[in-house]
Scaffold this motif. Structure first.
Motif, PDB file in Angstrom:
ATOM      1  N   PRO A 646       4.649   1.417   6.396  1.00 42.34           N
ATOM      2  CA  PRO A 646       4.611   0.692   7.667  1.00 42.34           C
ATOM      3  C   PRO A 646       3.551   1.322   8.549  1.00 42.34           C
ATOM      4  O   PRO A 646       3.258   2.512   8.439  1.00 42.34           O
ATOM      5  CB  PRO A 646       6.010   0.919   8.232  1.00 42.34           C
ATOM      6  CG  PRO A 646       6.493   2.165   7.590  1.00 42.34           C
ATOM      7  CD  PRO A 646       5.820   2.261   6.254  1.00 42.34           C
ATOM      8  N   LEU A 647       3.004   0.502   9.420  1.00 43.07           N
ATOM      9  CA  LEU A 647       1.937   1.019  10.291  1.00 43.07           C
ATOM     10  C   LEU A 647       2.531   1.807  11.448  1.00 43.07           C
ATOM     11  O   LEU A 647       1.950   2.756  11.938  1.00 43.07           O
ATOM     12  CB  LEU A 647       1.134  -0.172  10.825  1.00 43.07           C
ATOM     13  CG  LEU A 647       0.123   0.109  11.919  1.00 43.07           C
ATOM     14  CD1 LEU A 647      -0.835   1.185  11.463  1.00 43.07           C
ATOM     15  CD2 LEU A 647      -0.665  -1.134  12.220  1.00 43.07           C
ATOM     16  N   ASN A 648       3.724   1.410  11.874  1.00 43.23           N
ATOM     17  CA  ASN A 648       4.265   2.047  13.077  1.00 43.23           C
ATOM     18  C   ASN A 648       4.530   3.517  12.841  1.00 43.23           C
ATOM     19  O   ASN A 648       4.662   3.972  11.727  1.00 43.23           O
ATOM     20  CB  ASN A 648       5.600   1.424  13.461  1.00 43.23           C
ATOM     21  CG  ASN A 648       5.554  -0.060  13.328  1.00 43.23           C
ATOM     22  OD1 ASN A 648       4.772  -0.561  12.545  1.00 43.23           O
ATOM     23  ND2 ASN A 648       6.363  -0.749  14.064  1.00 43.23           N
ATOM     24  N   ALA A 649       4.683   4.185  13.919  1.00 46.01           N
ATOM     25  CA  ALA A 649       4.986   5.609  13.794  1.00 46.01           C
ATOM     26  C   ALA A 649       6.480   5.766  13.579  1.00 46.01           C
ATOM     27  O   ALA A 649       7.113   6.612  14.174  1.00 46.01           O
ATOM     28  CB  ALA A 649       4.558   6.317  15.056  1.00 46.01           C
ATOM     29  N   GLN A 650       7.062   4.889  12.747  1.00 48.54           N
ATOM     30  CA  GLN A 650       8.489   5.047  12.455  1.00 48.54           C
ATOM     31  C   GLN A 650       8.628   6.194  11.489  1.00 48.54           C
ATOM     32  O   GLN A 650       7.642   6.663  10.938  1.00 48.54           O
ATOM     33  CB  GLN A 650       9.018   3.791  11.772  1.00 48.54           C
ATOM     34  CG  GLN A 650       8.881   2.553  12.628  1.00 48.54           C
ATOM     35  CD  GLN A 650       8.997   1.313  11.771  1.00 48.54           C
ATOM     36  OE1 GLN A 650       8.524   1.295  10.659  1.00 48.54           O
ATOM     37  NE2 GLN A 650       9.619   0.307  12.313  1.00 48.54           N
ATOM     38  N   PRO A 651       9.879   6.594  11.248  1.00 45.25           N
ATOM     39  CA  PRO A 651      10.040   7.637  10.220  1.00 45.25           C
ATOM     40  C   PRO A 651       9.348   7.153   8.960  1.00 45.25           C
ATOM     41  O   PRO A 651       9.482   5.986   8.596  1.00 45.25           O
ATOM     42  CB  PRO A 651      11.556   7.694  10.019  1.00 45.25           C
ATOM     43  CG  PRO A 651      12.137   7.077  11.250  1.00 45.25           C
ATOM     44  CD  PRO A 651      11.120   6.174  11.841  1.00 45.25           C
ATOM     45  N   GLN A 652       8.651   8.023   8.319  1.00 50.08           N
ATOM     46  CA  GLN A 652       7.870   7.616   7.139  1.00 50.08           C
ATOM     47  C   GLN A 652       8.782   6.990   6.106  1.00 50.08           C
ATOM     48  O   GLN A 652       9.905   7.381   5.939  1.00 50.08           O
ATOM     49  CB  GLN A 652       7.178   8.845   6.519  1.00 50.08           C
ATOM     50  CG  GLN A 652       5.999   9.308   7.305  1.00 50.08           C
ATOM     51  CD  GLN A 652       4.872   8.295   7.294  1.00 50.08           C
ATOM     52  OE1 GLN A 652       4.973   7.261   6.663  1.00 50.08           O
ATOM     53  NE2 GLN A 652       3.816   8.575   8.003  1.00 50.08           N
ATOM     54  N   GLY A 653       8.287   6.045   5.432  1.00 53.02           N
ATOM     55  CA  GLY A 653       9.055   5.425   4.379  1.00 53.02           C
ATOM     56  C   GLY A 653       8.184   4.323   3.856  1.00 53.02           C
ATOM     57  O   GLY A 653       7.051   4.181   4.274  1.00 53.02           O
ATOM     58  N   THR A 654       8.733   3.545   2.928  1.00 52.47           N
ATOM     59  CA  THR A 654       7.894   2.461   2.439  1.00 52.47           C
ATOM     60  C   THR A 654       8.574   1.162   2.803  1.00 52.47           C
ATOM     61  O   THR A 654       9.775   1.123   3.075  1.00 52.47           O
ATOM     62  CB  THR A 654       7.750   2.547   0.921  1.00 52.47           C
ATOM     63  OG1 THR A 654       9.061   2.632   0.386  1.00 52.47           O
ATOM     64  CG2 THR A 654       6.955   3.747   0.523  1.00 52.47           C
ATOM     65  N   VAL A 655       7.786   0.112   2.839  1.00 50.79           N
ATOM     66  CA  VAL A 655       8.360  -1.203   3.083  1.00 50.79           C
ATOM     67  C   VAL A 655       7.890  -2.100   1.947  1.00 50.79           C
ATOM     68  O   VAL A 655       6.844  -1.833   1.337  1.00 50.79           O
ATOM     69  CB  VAL A 655       7.884  -1.764   4.430  1.00 50.79           C
ATOM     70  CG1 VAL A 655       8.607  -1.104   5.547  1.00 50.79           C
ATOM     71  CG2 VAL A 655       6.400  -1.584   4.596  1.00 50.79           C
ATOM     72  N   MET A 656       8.675  -3.162   1.711  1.00 53.96           N
ATOM     73  CA  MET A 656       8.324  -4.011   0.579  1.00 53.96           C
ATOM     74  C   MET A 656       7.904  -5.380   1.084  1.00 53.96           C
ATOM     75  O   MET A 656       8.487  -5.915   2.018  1.00 53.96           O
ATOM     76  CB  MET A 656       9.531  -4.160  -0.331  1.00 53.96           C
ATOM     77  CG  MET A 656      10.024  -2.807  -0.792  1.00 53.96           C
ATOM     78  SD  MET A 656      11.351  -2.979  -1.938  1.00 53.96           S
ATOM     79  CE  MET A 656      11.914  -1.290  -2.008  1.00 53.96           C
ATOM     80  N   LEU A 657       6.921  -5.932   0.427  1.00 53.46           N
ATOM     81  CA  LEU A 657       6.509  -7.289   0.741  1.00 53.46           C
ATOM     82  C   LEU A 657       6.908  -8.168  -0.429  1.00 53.46           C
ATOM     83  O   LEU A 657       6.677  -7.815  -1.591  1.00 53.46           O
ATOM     84  CB  LEU A 657       4.996  -7.355   0.901  1.00 53.46           C
ATOM     85  CG  LEU A 657       4.428  -6.795   2.191  1.00 53.46           C
ATOM     86  CD1 LEU A 657       2.921  -6.950   2.155  1.00 53.46           C
ATOM     87  CD2 LEU A 657       4.979  -7.535   3.390  1.00 53.46           C
TER      88      LEU A 657
END
Length: 1703
Positions: A646-657
């Motif tokens: 994710p681009l945001n400065a959220q906690p690192q992790g992955t997102v799926m499309l």
């Protein structure tokens, strides 16, 4: 073949006859009356055929009779006969030969048959033929026929039933068709029917025509029947079903809407009968709630009944479709009911048919528009249109949320349950394994575990219903799963499609009209009709919330690509429509929905969530049920195609499309691409979403801002499937095309796009603060892309675009900055390279606009950005350098914006740009920029990061100056033109022209700027730069100074050169004296440059020399300026302060410069060149030479043919000024000024320190002092005319001071001769030369100069003293040179002896020449000489050098030989009175020195020295004593005493026994005695006084001898054997020798000169001598022998004389 053709008629006649024959045959037996009737019928027919031409008309007239036999035949009720008769009757009917009466009979006969239940199908057929072939059946007959059909419909035989039903339908149609035909016939006749009064049908029927009346009566009765009331017209009806009635009503309404709309009576029926009926029949459905009544209800009426309900809905659909305008209020009720039927509590079949009905409405956009106008836009009306849409929405939601009987969700069915076979899988339903067990490819929706399949229900745009068509079903059918959803889905899509295409068509039409209007009236403004717009806006406003809710939900639940595509298309068209209508909120809402769907679920994107929050606050109510916009569920069972960060400065992790996300993304791209013009502010949403998707997919910007799939390296957590990999290039391409298409947007939309990109970028920037995470560069890259494609109108977006990019360039994140700079510089380069219209060359404003951001970049502190900026400047120069024109100042500003904190590489790049400019572009830039080039080059000189660049930039300044020189004329013209323009502007504004060095002409100002820059560099902290700049400055002025106009020189001198000197002087005097450690690396610094002070010294030297040289070479020019004298003074002042600086190098160089400017001689008038004059005066050539010269030097004349050089340039006016008095006067002022400077310099530099010497600051060096003194002779030539005694005294002080200065011991080996060599140092030479020049000048000068002689003597005598008493330099201790250790910093006194001796020689020579000068006499020069010589004479052996006293003696003798005669001559004047005692003292000190001779003195030396003493005594005897009468008595007395002393007491205390004879100075004693005696007994005694002196002398002598002898005898006796002390023995020997000498002298003297007393004393010595005989010393004995010898002469006394008595 036509029915009325002759053949047809013939055939008819034949057939009829045949039928009648057959009838008669059949009835022959059983029914004779019938037979007869048949036969008479045959006759009748034949008769009619024979008589009439119009057979058919005749037949019709007689039809009753013709038909009669057949009617009778039917009455037999025999099947065969009846069939035959009916066939015949039908044939007649088909030929239209049945009259009204006959028809009535036929109907009655058919009725009987019907009642008897015979031939029912044939009956129906006959009725149908009767009614369709003609219109003879009316009123009651007609009604009877219709009733007959109805009656047949309700028989027990299904075939009859169905046939009858069809017949009824056809008959009803026929009735209404007749009315239509009747209306056609009466079309032209306008009637005014009387108003209908009351509401009774009878009264109103009277106004109708016949067919209309039938239709009216029929329709009215149908309503009665359906309402279960008795019919008015259809008499004889026995039973009737509602379902059939409703079907008939529907068909009439559907097929003949025009009749109801045209005829008020029929409209009345609709309003008064049909609508109440429908509403009444609907009531059980409305009240019914599913599950509220059990299946076995005792009141079946009240339960919704599928067939009726379904038919009612069909009727309603027709009513709404055709009669909406008539039945506005009623339709409102119907629609509200329809909406209610969609309610979740209604039976499933009811909802299904309701949805189908709604779908029917949805495909009619114009109808929907009418609803909107009639209800939604009215104040107190139900918002019907909105409710329909919302109902659809909630219906769809309810299907997901409320699972009900007909729609069991698969998830809740147990494994293997009955739920729809294929889907009720054994794998446990969806949600367990990603895509779940549904391995079917069937399209479906799935939401939170509810799975609804999607069926194809109708073709797009048409509402093909399934259940509304089930007219044969009595029981409600079971609705397959997903059917209702599928219909609702289609309805939604059709609704959107219909509304949007309708509105867009109308918009397009309106735009067309507007365009035509504008063409026709270009000056007027087009005003559209507001009404249409209001309706469109209201429609959209009413439906968008419901649509969006439903579509979003469906989109989230959709698992089928096509369905998804359709939903997205719907959202897209709605968004676009809202945009076109300017409805911002709905537009943004739809776009937000698409955006959200593009992103992974729960992806936090603030922009979208805040937008969604706005929407969800707009929750709206549908039938009291609140419908929220449902947020997407996370468990959409979709194929995952990409995993990213994710681009945001959220906690690192992955997102799926998922594939659906990608599909949505493409829709979004499509939206932006095709509808960019209407997006406005929602660009922000679109771009933000795209940015996030691009980020997750790992697309990174490449050249020109296009996004390319990044390498795997860049996003370690980005995983892409092959499916999406093939899509990426396409997406990337569409993305690029999207921004390329921005060139087709209008200006406002383009601004929206730019603003959206900017704010996106601002967010990205904020996100990138404080962390080193890779930032999102999407916005920056796309800003670049947009800028590049919109170059043709770049002006309108340039400021926001570049303004933002400049901010990006200042971002702390390097990747972000780098792209900001990349984008900005790419845009600037592209902008400059673009072929604008008009071209940039003619559009200066645009060019400056384009270049301005480049300048702004200079304020950025990050080095990488500046590097980029400068690289792009380099590229711009290389590509557009020739066409920059007015942009040059900006570009140069950028190049010159360097600071010391920027690091070398930046400065190096900037310098490359500057070098390129100077080598290639000086001729192409406006001349006004040349000054900036100078400034920029200067600033590179001043930067301290890279020494080589500083030095090279000084070289560039030299190149620039060359360029100025070569293109002088062109530049001058251009600058003057510019100057005029500026002058004019300034005058208009009433200001003065403000530019540096203003009064000078512009071209000169350019030079002055160059000089000033070089001047600044001359005081740079780095020595190498100073040196280079200094050399360049002075070379430039030397090479090109001639181009300057004369007044400008004034500025050069006062504003450039003197300030430079001041500055250098200040810096030098404050420079650090700390030693500089060797420069970095292995560079060694020479000790002469190892402190800042020494390095500054070099600069000072260079600068001063340069300025002096300019004064020298440009003297003629400078002299014409008014204030040359002031300038001269300032220059001299600088020379003085440099000369007095505490640095040998500077001070010496200052004197060189002094010499250089003194070389300038006033133009020589005649041939009397100065050097001849000097040579005549004997000035040695070396003095005339400048210090630096190597050969015999050049004389002090103008520096080589300056005049020629000046005239070679534009210099006629620069020629030497004509010689005149003024110039001479001014000249002498200059020289005197120079003399004062020399004097001050000399005084200050030679003044000894006053304080204690430990803190000895500085002692001038020998070369410096030498140079200083060497300047004097040259200077003196110019000032001798007025050189006064005062000046001479000043000179003396300086000379004395200079000579007194000691030398530092480390320099002494180079300066001092070895101690033994009697050589003068060059300083001493110079001092003597100076005095020499003076005395020669006095010698040849006028009388009044001669008073200076004594002063010169005085000076020289001071120097002579140095031989014995070296001068003190303050309180400083100096060591004798021999004792100094070279390695210690001590001060060594010079060996002054050679100098003093040389001075003494000069004194003697000078005295030789000048002894008789009045001044010499009156100033007691001789006395001073004697006084001075007394010192070395007195010291004698103690003199530092032996030669000194010898020279002193010889000089004294020489001087006295000249001076004594003069003294005698002037004895009377008393001028010499004081000299005599001095002289006596001098003799005394010398002859009886207190110093002992050195032990190592050889006998020969001793004898030589004694000879000198003898010489002195001889001088006394020849030059003084003979002239005693001219000489003071005391002096003579002193001389006598001295001689007396010399005759005895002259032993030297140390000598060996062997030398005793020699060392006794016998010779000297002898001479003294002799002289003494000679004068004692001199017969020339002229005064008793003199005689007394000599007698006195003798008696003293004798008395002393007597004493010595007595004491000796005494001591000898006492000492016994011990030898007496050496001194005593020596003394006695002396005395004895003196006695023998005295005896000799007395013998030689004439007796009359000797006093008697003397004899007595002599004789008295004798006894004492005899006493000594006993002495033991052999030496004494031999001396005694000699002393006693002469006494023999006393043995014979002379003849006795009278004695004078003792006195």
């Amino acid at each position: 073949m036509s029915v009325s053709s002759p053949e047809a008629v013939k055939k008819l006649l034949e057939n009829m006859q045949t039928d009648l024959r057959s009838l008669s045959m059949e009835c022959k037996k059983k029914f004779p009356p019938v037979k007869e009737a048949a036969e008479s019928g045959i006759v009748k027919i034949k008769t009619i055929a024979a008589r009439n031409t119009g057979i058919l008309a005749a037949l019709k007239e007689n039809s009753s009779e013709v038909v009669q036999p057949f009617l009778m035949g039917c009455g037999t009720k025999e099947q065969k006969i009846t069939q035959l008769c009916l066939a015949a009757i039908q044939r007649l009917m088909s030929h239209e030969v049945v009259s009204e009466g006959a028809a009535g009979n036929i109907i009655n006969m058919l009725w009987q048959l019907m009642e008897n239940g015979l031939e029912e199908l044939k009956l129906l057929q006959t009725v149908l033929v009767l009614l369709t072939t003609n219109t003879v059946v009316h009123d009651e007959v007609l009604s009877k026929a219709i009733v007959l059909c109805f009656r047949l419909h309700f028989t027990k035989d299904p075939i009859t039933n169905n046939t009858a039903a069809a017949t009824v339908r056809q008959v009803v149609t026929v009735v209404f068709e007749r009315m239509v035909a009747e209306d056609e016939r009466f079309k032209g006749i306008v009637e005014h029917p009387p108003p209908v009064q009351g509401n009774t049908n009878r009264r109103s029927v009277s106004t109708l025509r016949p067919s209309a009346k039938d239709a009216y009566m029929l329709f009215q009765d149908l309503c009665q029947l359906v309402n279960a009331d008795a019919p008015y017209w259809l008499v004889g009806m026995t039973e009737m079903t509602r379902t059939f009635g409703l079907e008939l009503l529907e068909s009439v309404l559907n097929d003949f809407p025009g009749l109801f709309l045209q005829h008020q009576e029929f409209s009345f029926l609709l309003k008064e009968r049909v609508c109440p009926l429908v509403i009444k029949l609907f009531s059980p459905n409305i009240k019914f709630r599913q599950g509220s009544s059990s299946a076995a209800s005792p009141a079946p009426v009240e339960k919704p009944y599928f067939p009726i309900c379904m038919r009612l809905l069909r009727v309603v659909s027709v009513l709404i479709k055709h009669f909406y305008t008539l039945l506005v209020t009623e339709c409102e009720i119907f629609l509200s009911l329809l909406v209610k039927f969609l309610d979740g509590e209604k039976p499933q079949w009811l909802r299904a048919v309701a949805v189908e009905s709604v779908h029917r409405l949805c495909v009619q956009p114009h109808l929907l528009r009418s609803f909107c106008q009639s209800y939604d836009m009215k104040q107190h009306s139900t918002k019907v249109f909105r409710d329909i849409v919302n109902a659809l929405g909630s219906f769809i939601q309810s299907l997901f949320i409320v699972p009900n009987a007909g729609n069991t969700p698969v998830a809740s069915a147990p494994a293997g349950a009955s739920g729809s076979g294929a889907q009720g899988t054994a794998q446990g339903g969806p949600g367990t394994g990603g895509v779940g067990g549904n391995l079917t490819t069937q399209a479906a929706f799935e939401y939170r575990g509810t799975w609804i399949p999607l069926m194809t229900v109708s073709v797009q745009g048409s509402a093909k219903a399934t259940y509304l068509e089930m007219l044969d079903k009595v029981e409600p059918p079971s609705i397959p799963e997903g059917y209702a959803m599928s219909v609702a889905f289609s309805a939604l899509l059709d609704l959107v499609r219909g509304i949007t295409s309708m509105i867009e068509r109308e918009l397009a039409a309106e735009e067309g009209v507007a365009a035509e209007f504008r063409e026709a009236n270009p000056d007027q403004k087009w005003q559209p009709q507001p009404g249409a717009h209001l309706v469109w806006e209201e429609m959209v406003s009413a439906c968008w919330c419901g649509l969006l809710a439903a579509l979003s939900l469906l989109l989230d639940a959709s698992t089928d690509e096509t369905a998804t595509e359709n939903i997205l298309k719907a959202e897209l068209t709605m968004a676009s429509l809202c945009g076109r209508l300017g409805l911002v909120t709905p537009r943004d809402a739809f776009i937000t929905a698409i955006c959200k769907a593009s992103l992974p679920p729960h992806y936090a994107l603030t922009l979208l969530s805040c937008n969604a929050a706005n929407l969800s606050s707009k929750a709206y109510s549908i039938q009291g049920q609140t419908v929220q916009i449902i947020s997407p569920s996370s468990e959409s069972h979709q194929q995952v195609v990409a995993v990213g960060q994710p681009l945001n400065a959220q906690p690192q992790g992955t997102v799926m499309l998922t594939a659906k996300n990608i599909q949505c993304m493409r829709t979004l791209l499509n939206l932006a691409h095709c509808h960019g013009a209407v997006l406005g502010t929602s660009w922000q949403l679109v771009l933000a979403t795209l940015q996030h998707l691009v980020w997750i997919l790992g697309l990174k910007p490449g050249v020109g801002g296009a996004l390319k799939p990044g390498r795997a390296v860049e996003g370690p957590s980005t995983v892409l499937t092959t499916a999406v990999m093939t899509d990426l290039p396409i997406i990337s391409n569409i993305l690029s095309r999207l921004f390329e298409s921005s060139q087709y947007l209008d200006d406002v939309s383009l601004h929206h796009l730019i603003n959206a990109l900017c704010s996106l970028s601002v967010e990205a920037m904020e996100m990138a603060y404080g962390n080193n995470k890779e930032p999102s560069l999407f916005a920056v890259a796309k800003l670049l892309e947009t800028g590049l494609v919109n170059m043709d109108r770049i002006e309108i977006l340039w400021r926001p675009l570049t303004g933002h990019l400049l901010e990006v360039c200042q971002h702390p994140n390097s990747r972000m900055r780098e792209w900001g700079a990349e984008a900005l510089t790419a845009l600037i380069k592209a902008g400059l390279a673009f072929k604008h219209d008009p071209p940039l060359a003619q559009n200066q404003r645009l060019q400056l606009l384009l270049l301005n951001p480049l300048k702004e970049l200079s304020n950025v502190l990050h080095a990488d950005i500046r590097q980029k900026q400068l690289e792009s400047v380099l590229q711009i120069l290389q590509s557009q350098g020739d066409s920059l024109g007015p942009g040059w100042p900006l570009v140069l500003g950028v190049i010159g914006a360097i600071r010391n904190d920027q690091g070398e590489s930046l400065i190096r790049t900037a310098f490359q740009c500057l070098q390129l400019v100077v080598t290639d572009f000086l001729p192409t830039m406006p001349c006004t920029c040349l000054q900036i080039v100078v400034d920029v080059a200067g600033s590179f000189g001043l930067q301290n990061q890279e020494l080589n660049i500083s030095l090279t930039s000084i070289g560039l300044l030299w190149n620039i100056s060359d360029y100025f020189f070569q293109r002088g004329e062109v530049i001058t013209q251009e600058l003057e033109k510019e100057e005029e323009a500026l002058q004019k502007q300034a005058q208009e504004k009433g200001e003065t022209l403000n530019r540096p060095f203003h009064p000078a002409p512009p071209f000169d100002c350019l030079w002055l700027c160059l000089y000033a820059k070089l001047g600044e560099l001359c005081v740079d902290p780095r020595p190498a730069v100073r040196k280079s700049a200094g050399q360049t400055l002075f070379s430039t002025i030397a090479a090109h100074g001639t181009l300057l106009q004369q007044p400008t020189w004034h500025i050069v001198v006062w504003k450039v050169l003197f300030p430079l000197l001041d500055c250098v002087r200040t810096s030098s005097s404050t420079a650090d004296k700390e030693k500089i450690e060797s420069g970095g690396g292995n560079i060694l610094i020479h000790h002469s440059r190892d402190t800042a002070e020494k390095q500054w010294a070099e600069t000072w030297v260079l600068t001063l020399a340069g300025v002096a040289r300019i004064f020298n070479t440009r003297r003629y020019l400078l002299q014409q300026l008014g204030d040359f004298f002031e300038a001269w003074e300032v220059l001299l002042n600088h020379i003085q302060s440099a000369a007095l600086s505490k640095n040998n190098e500077v001070s010496l160089a200052a004197l060189k410069s002094f010499q250089e400017i003194l070389q300038i001689v006033t133009p020589v008038r005649d041939s009397d060149k100065v050097c001849d004059a000097l040579a005549a005066m004997g000035v040695p050539p070396v003095l005339i030479d400048p210090l630096s010269a190597s050969g015999p030097g050049r004389p002090l004349v103008r520096s080589d043919s300056l005049v020629e050089r000046l005239t070679r340039y534009n210099g006629a006016e620069l020629q030497a000024p004509p010689p005149g008095e003024e110039s001479a006067l001014e000249d002498s002022a200059l020289w005197w000024s120079a003399w004062n400077t020399w004097y001050r310099t000399g005084t200050d530099s030679t003044r000894p320190p006053s304080g204690p010497t430990e803190k000895l600051s500085f002692i001038p060096s020998q070369p410096f002092l030498t140079a200083l003194i060497q300047i004097f002779p040259a200077l003196y030539q110019h000032i001798k005319a007025n050189f006064s005694m005062e000046d001479l005294k000043k000179l003396g002080v300086i000379l004395h001071g200079a000579v007194s200065v000691p030398i530092s011991s480390d320099a002494s080996p180079f300066i001092l001769p070895s101690y033994t060599e009697a050589v003068l140092t060059s300083l001493q030479e110079a001092v003597l030369t100076a005095l020499d020049i003076l005395q020669k000048a006095i010698c040849v000068g006028p009388e009044n100069l001669q008073v200076m002689y004594p002063a010169i003597f005085e000076q020289l005598l001071l120097f002579v003293e140095f031989s014995c008493k070296p001068p003190q330099y303050g309180r400083m201790e100096t060591k004798h040179v021999a004792n100094a250790k070279y390695n210690q910093a001590e001060w060594v006194a010079l060996n002054y002896v050679p100098f003093a001796e040389r001075s003494l020689e000069v004194v003697v020579d000078l005295y030789h020449k000048t002894a008789c000068h009045k001044a010499v006499i009156s100033e007691k020069v001789l006395q001073n000489i004697i006084k001075t010589l007394k010192m070395p004479l007195g010291l004698k052996y103690s003199c530092p050098s032996e030669s000194t006293w010898k020279l002193a003696v010889s000089s004294l003798l020489r001087v006295l030989s000249i001076g004594l005669p003069v003294a005698r001559q002037h004895a009377s004047s008393g001028k010499f009175d004081t000299m005599w005692p001095e002289l006596a003292n001098a003799f005394e000190d010398f002859l009886f020195t207190k110093s002992t001779s050195p032990d190592n003195l050889s006998i020969q030396e001793f004898q030589k020295n004694e000879a000198v003493d003898v010489e002195v005594v001889q001088l006394i005897s020849t030059e003084i004593l003979p002239f005693a009468n001219f000489i003071p008595k005391d002096f003579v007395g002193q001389i006598m005493t001295m001689l007396n002393k010399g005759s005895i007491h002259s032993q030297s205390p140390s000598f060996t026994e062997a030398e005793i004879d020699v060392r006794m100075r016998e010779e000297f004693s002898k001479v003294c005695f002799e002289t003494l005696l000679q004068f004692s007994f001199s017969n020339k005694v002229s005064t008793p006084q003199e005689g007394y002196i000599s007698r006195m002398a003798l008696s003293v002598l004798l008395k002393r001898s007597q004493d010595v002898l007595r004491r000796y005898v005494e001591d000898e006796r006492l000492s016994g054997r011990c030898p007496l002390p050496r001194q005593q023995v020596t003394e006695i020997i002396f005395v004895l020798k003196a006695i023998s000498t005295l005896m000799d002298s007395l013998k030689k003297t004439q007796p009359e000169n000797v006093d008697g007393n003397t004899w007595a004393q002599v004789i008295a010595l004798y006894p004492t001598l005899v006493e000594c005989i006993t002495c033991s010393s052999s030496e004494v004995s031999s001396a005694l022998k000699e002393a006693l010898g002469p006494f023999k002469d006393f043995m014979q006394p002379p003849v006795s004389r009278v004695q004078n008595g003792e006195s």
